[in-house]
Design a protein around this motif. Structure first.
Motif, short mmCIF file in Angstrom:
data_model
loop_
_atom_site.label_atom_id
_atom_site.label_comp_id
_atom_site.label_asym_id
_atom_site.label_seq_id
_atom_site.Cartn_x
_atom_site.Cartn_y
_atom_site.Cartn_z
N TRP A 99 0.85 -1.18 0.00
CA TRP A 99 0.00 0.00 0.00
C TRP A 99 0.89 1.24 0.00
O TRP A 99 1.91 1.29 0.70
CB TRP A 99 -0.89 0.03 1.22
CG TRP A 99 -2.03 -0.96 1.16
CD1 TRP A 99 -3.31 -0.74 0.75
CD2 TRP A 99 -1.97 -2.32 1.57
NE1 TRP A 99 -4.06 -1.89 0.87
CE2 TRP A 99 -3.25 -2.89 1.36
CE3 TRP A 99 -0.95 -3.15 2.06
CZ2 TRP A 99 -3.56 -4.21 1.64
CZ3 TRP A 99 -1.24 -4.47 2.34
CH2 TRP A 99 -2.53 -4.99 2.14
N GLY A 100 0.51 2.22 -0.80
CA GLY A 100 1.30 3.44 -0.82
C GLY A 100 0.68 4.51 -1.71
O GLY A 100 -0.41 4.34 -2.26
N VAL A 101 1.40 5.62 -1.81
CA VAL A 101 0.98 6.71 -2.69
C VAL A 101 2.02 6.86 -3.78
O VAL A 101 3.20 6.48 -3.61
CB VAL A 101 0.80 8.03 -1.92
CG1 VAL A 101 -0.28 7.89 -0.85
CG2 VAL A 101 2.11 8.50 -1.31
N LEU A 102 1.61 7.42 -4.90
CA LEU A 102 2.47 7.53 -6.07
C LEU A 102 2.98 8.95 -6.22
O LEU A 102 2.22 9.92 -6.09
CB LEU A 102 1.67 7.13 -7.32
CG LEU A 102 2.46 7.00 -8.62
CD1 LEU A 102 3.34 5.76 -8.58
CD2 LEU A 102 1.50 6.93 -9.80
N ILE A 158 0.03 11.73 -5.96
CA ILE A 158 -1.33 11.18 -5.90
C ILE A 158 -1.50 10.54 -4.53
O ILE A 158 -1.18 9.36 -4.32
CB ILE A 158 -1.59 10.16 -7.04
CG1 ILE A 158 -1.27 10.80 -8.40
CG2 ILE A 158 -3.04 9.71 -7.03
CD1 ILE A 158 0.14 10.61 -8.86
N ASP A 159 -1.98 11.34 -3.59
CA ASP A 159 -1.97 10.90 -2.19
C ASP A 159 -3.33 11.09 -1.50
O ASP A 159 -3.39 11.20 -0.28
CB ASP A 159 -0.89 11.64 -1.42
CG ASP A 159 -1.05 13.15 -1.46
OD1 ASP A 159 -2.01 13.62 -2.12
OD2 ASP A 159 -0.24 13.86 -0.83
N ILE A 161 11.13 10.25 -17.06
CA ILE A 161 10.08 10.10 -16.05
C ILE A 161 10.72 9.50 -14.81
O ILE A 161 11.53 8.57 -14.91
CB ILE A 161 8.94 9.20 -16.56
CG1 ILE A 161 8.28 9.80 -17.81
CG2 ILE A 161 7.90 8.96 -15.46
CD1 ILE A 161 7.27 8.89 -18.47
N SER A 162 10.39 10.05 -13.67
CA SER A 162 10.85 9.44 -12.41
C SER A 162 9.63 9.11 -11.56
O SER A 162 8.63 9.84 -11.55
CB SER A 162 11.82 10.35 -11.67
OG SER A 162 11.25 11.62 -11.41
N LEU A 163 9.75 8.00 -10.85
CA LEU A 163 8.60 7.44 -10.16
C LEU A 163 9.05 6.89 -8.81
O LEU A 163 10.12 6.30 -8.68
CB LEU A 163 8.01 6.31 -11.02
CG LEU A 163 6.94 5.41 -10.41
CD1 LEU A 163 5.64 6.18 -10.23
CD2 LEU A 163 6.71 4.20 -11.31
N SER A 164 8.22 7.11 -7.80
CA SER A 164 8.44 6.45 -6.52
C SER A 164 7.09 6.11 -5.91
O SER A 164 6.09 6.79 -6.14
CB SER A 164 9.26 7.32 -5.56
OG SER A 164 8.56 8.51 -5.25
N ILE A 165 7.09 5.02 -5.13
CA ILE A 165 5.90 4.61 -4.40
C ILE A 165 6.23 4.74 -2.91
O ILE A 165 7.07 4.01 -2.38
CB ILE A 165 5.47 3.18 -4.76
CG1 ILE A 165 5.07 3.12 -6.24
CG2 ILE A 165 4.33 2.72 -3.87
CD1 ILE A 165 4.70 1.73 -6.72
N ALA A 166 5.63 5.73 -2.28
CA ALA A 166 5.89 6.01 -0.87
C ALA A 166 4.94 5.18 -0.02
O ALA A 166 3.72 5.23 -0.20
CB ALA A 166 5.72 7.49 -0.59
N THR A 167 5.51 4.41 0.89
CA THR A 167 4.70 3.55 1.76
C THR A 167 4.91 3.96 3.21
O THR A 167 5.70 4.85 3.52
CB THR A 167 5.12 2.07 1.60
OG1 THR A 167 6.41 1.89 2.16
CG2 THR A 167 5.15 1.67 0.12
N ARG A 168 4.18 3.29 4.07
CA ARG A 168 4.30 3.56 5.51
C ARG A 168 5.42 2.74 6.16
O ARG A 168 5.60 2.77 7.37
CB ARG A 168 2.97 3.28 6.20
CG ARG A 168 1.88 4.27 5.80
CD ARG A 168 0.55 3.94 6.47
NE ARG A 168 -0.46 4.95 6.20
CZ ARG A 168 -1.74 4.84 6.56
NH1 ARG A 168 -2.16 3.76 7.19
NH2 ARG A 168 -2.60 5.80 6.29
N ASN A 169 6.13 2.03 5.33
CA ASN A 169 7.21 1.19 5.85
C ASN A 169 8.45 2.05 6.05
O ASN A 169 9.28 2.20 5.15
CB ASN A 169 7.51 0.05 4.87
CG ASN A 169 8.60 -0.87 5.37
OD1 ASN A 169 8.83 -0.99 6.57
ND2 ASN A 169 9.29 -1.52 4.42
N VAL A 170 8.59 2.65 7.23
CA VAL A 170 9.71 3.55 7.50
C VAL A 170 10.83 2.87 8.27
O VAL A 170 11.93 3.41 8.39
CB VAL A 170 9.23 4.79 8.29
CG1 VAL A 170 8.32 5.63 7.43
CG2 VAL A 170 8.54 4.38 9.59
#
Length: 455
Positions: A350-353, A368-369, A397-406
């Motif tokens: 699960w994450g935001v783009l 996109i959050d 294009i650069s892309l990351s998927i930010a998750t809650r896994n810190v």
């Protein structure tokens, strides 16, 4: 000093004469009140200031009777009425001159600014609400005089802002919904929430009613009130507007006034604000409503003056909600892409783009959050991605998927394919990339490739 004042007056008279086709009278001004007048009491006095292509900078007050004898008022032309709302500041609306100028560029028409400031500029909002009925009755009588002298009701367009939108609705109801069109710019909410259709603007008030919402959680009115209701940024919390009360008056008015700014920009044809029919704003942001199938062969509806391409479709569809997003400043238009990703990873994530488009040293970013997205095996995830700038050509294009896994290990996410499709520039090519290995919270960059039609 007196000599310079005399020269200034002569120049002013000359300007007015030049602008009103030689009629040779002084310009008539919008009513401006002193504080004590709005604090104590004002008696409603509705003025109609006429502007045409012959006197765009010099309004002429119309007599409510014997209209055919007034040389600048051409009853064979369409007539647009511009109706302001509640005026606690007592001053003329700042946007009136702009809307007059921009309306005159749409087609040859009569433009009548409805000056009911003596009814709207009252510190008691409830009094102003009550005055909308009397102002509507006065305006109804004027339009009936127009009709008696040969002007069809279908040629009348009422454009009302805030409280003025309901005033326009009352006029339309008085005329049994036979006027051509009403445009409501964020119809006022206080004292109209929960009102019946007879007590507010509604689709039966004109042959066509279009409504723009920008502040439904405060000064604007929730719900659908036209044949088409446009919701800018979901209808509330406009970008660039203050988020705290410490910003003063702007905190209360910015979202509400944004409807006027968006409409002015749309009239100027510099915004091209395309809206998408959808059941909710969240579904729109999720990319579930980007096809406009019901409107084909016409394109998706756009905010603005000319609605001829969509009018019959909307009347057939019934009340329709449409959504669009904007930037914080002019020209307000965002650049929209539909992004489709197919993930391979074995376990759900699960994450935001976060997506960036690069052109040379410049880039534009979209986050996109609005919710956490689920990325799982063999699943296609489709998203609406909107950027503040239109960068061309896209070189990277650069892309990351930010998750809650810190804490703990970063899990890998494998994309079988990512595809970007421009929504409002169909002549531009699709951009794709295949088989990308990513890690959570780590940005990966790649050059876009032409899309393989087989995949």
């Amino acid at each position: 000093m007196l000599l310079w004042q005399l020269f200034g007056l002569i120049g002013f008279l000359t300007l007015c004469k030049g602008q009103d086709s030689g009629v040779g009278a002084l310009c008539d001004d919008f009513t401006e009140l002193d504080f004590h007048e709005s604090f104590l009491w004002t008696t409603l006095n509705l003025k109609l200031l006429l502007y045409t292509k012959y006197n765009l900078r010099c309004g002429r007050e119309l007599n409510h009777h014997q209209l055919s004898s007034q040389p600048l008022f051409n009853l064979s032309l369409p007539t647009a009425f511009v109706i302001h709302g509640y005026r606690p500041t007592r001053a003329p609306p700042f946007w009136v001159d702009h809307v007059v100028q921009l309306l005159s560029e749409q087609e040859d028409m009569n433009i009548l600014v409805v000056d009911w400031n003596r009814g709207a500029a009252n510190l008691n909002y409830f009094t102003a609400v009550t005055n909308t009925r009397q102002a509507a009755n006065n305006l109804t009588g004027f339009i009936l005089n127009m009709q008696a002298e040969g002007a069809p009701l279908s040629s009348v367009h009422l454009i009302g802002s805030s409280l003025g939108a309901h005033l326009a609705g009352f006029v339309g109801a008085n005329l049994k919904g036979k006027i051509g069109r009403i445009t409501g710019l964020d119809p006022a909410g206080p004292m109209f929430t929960g009102a019946t259709p007879e007590e507010r603007l509604d689709p039966s008030d004109a042959m066509f009613v279009d409504v723009l919402h920008t502040d439904i959680n405060s000064f604007g009115l929730r719900g659908q009130h036209g044949h088409i209701d446009y919701y800018a940024n979901g209808g509330s919390d406009q970008p660039g507007c203050p988020k705290t009360i410490f910003s003063g008056r702007s905190y209360f008015m910015c979202d509400h006034q944004r409807s006027v700014f968006l409409y002015l920009c749309a009239l100027n044809r510099t915004c091209s604000l395309t809206a998408y029919p959808c059941s909710s704003y969240s579904d729109f942001l999720d990319g579930q409503c980007l096809q406009c199938e019901a409107f084909k062969p016409a394109p998706c509806p756009m905010l603005g003056y000319d609605v001829s391409r969509w009018r019959d479709i909307l009347l057939r569809l019934g009340q329709t909600k449409v959504y669009f997003t904007t930037t914080a400043t002019l020209p307000y238009k965002k650049v929209s892409y539909m992004v489709d990703m197919v993930t391979w990873n074995l376990y759900p994530r699960w994450g935001v783009l976060i997506l960036r488009l690069h052109s040379g040293r410049n880039f534009t970013e979209a986050r996109i959050d609005h919710k956490l997205f689920r990325f799982e095996q063999y699943t296609s995830t489709r998203l609406l991605v909107q950027f503040d700038e239109d960068l061309q050509p896209i070189q990277k294009i650069s892309l990351s998927i930010a998750t809650r896994n810190v804490i703990g290990p970063r899990y890998k996410i494998r994309l079988i394919r990512i595809r970007l499709a421009p929504l409002e520039q169909p002549d531009r090519p699709l951009m794709c990339r295949y088989d990308i290995i990513m890690e959570e919270n780590i940005e990966v960059a790649f050059r876009p490739l032409p899309c393989d039609p087989r995949l």
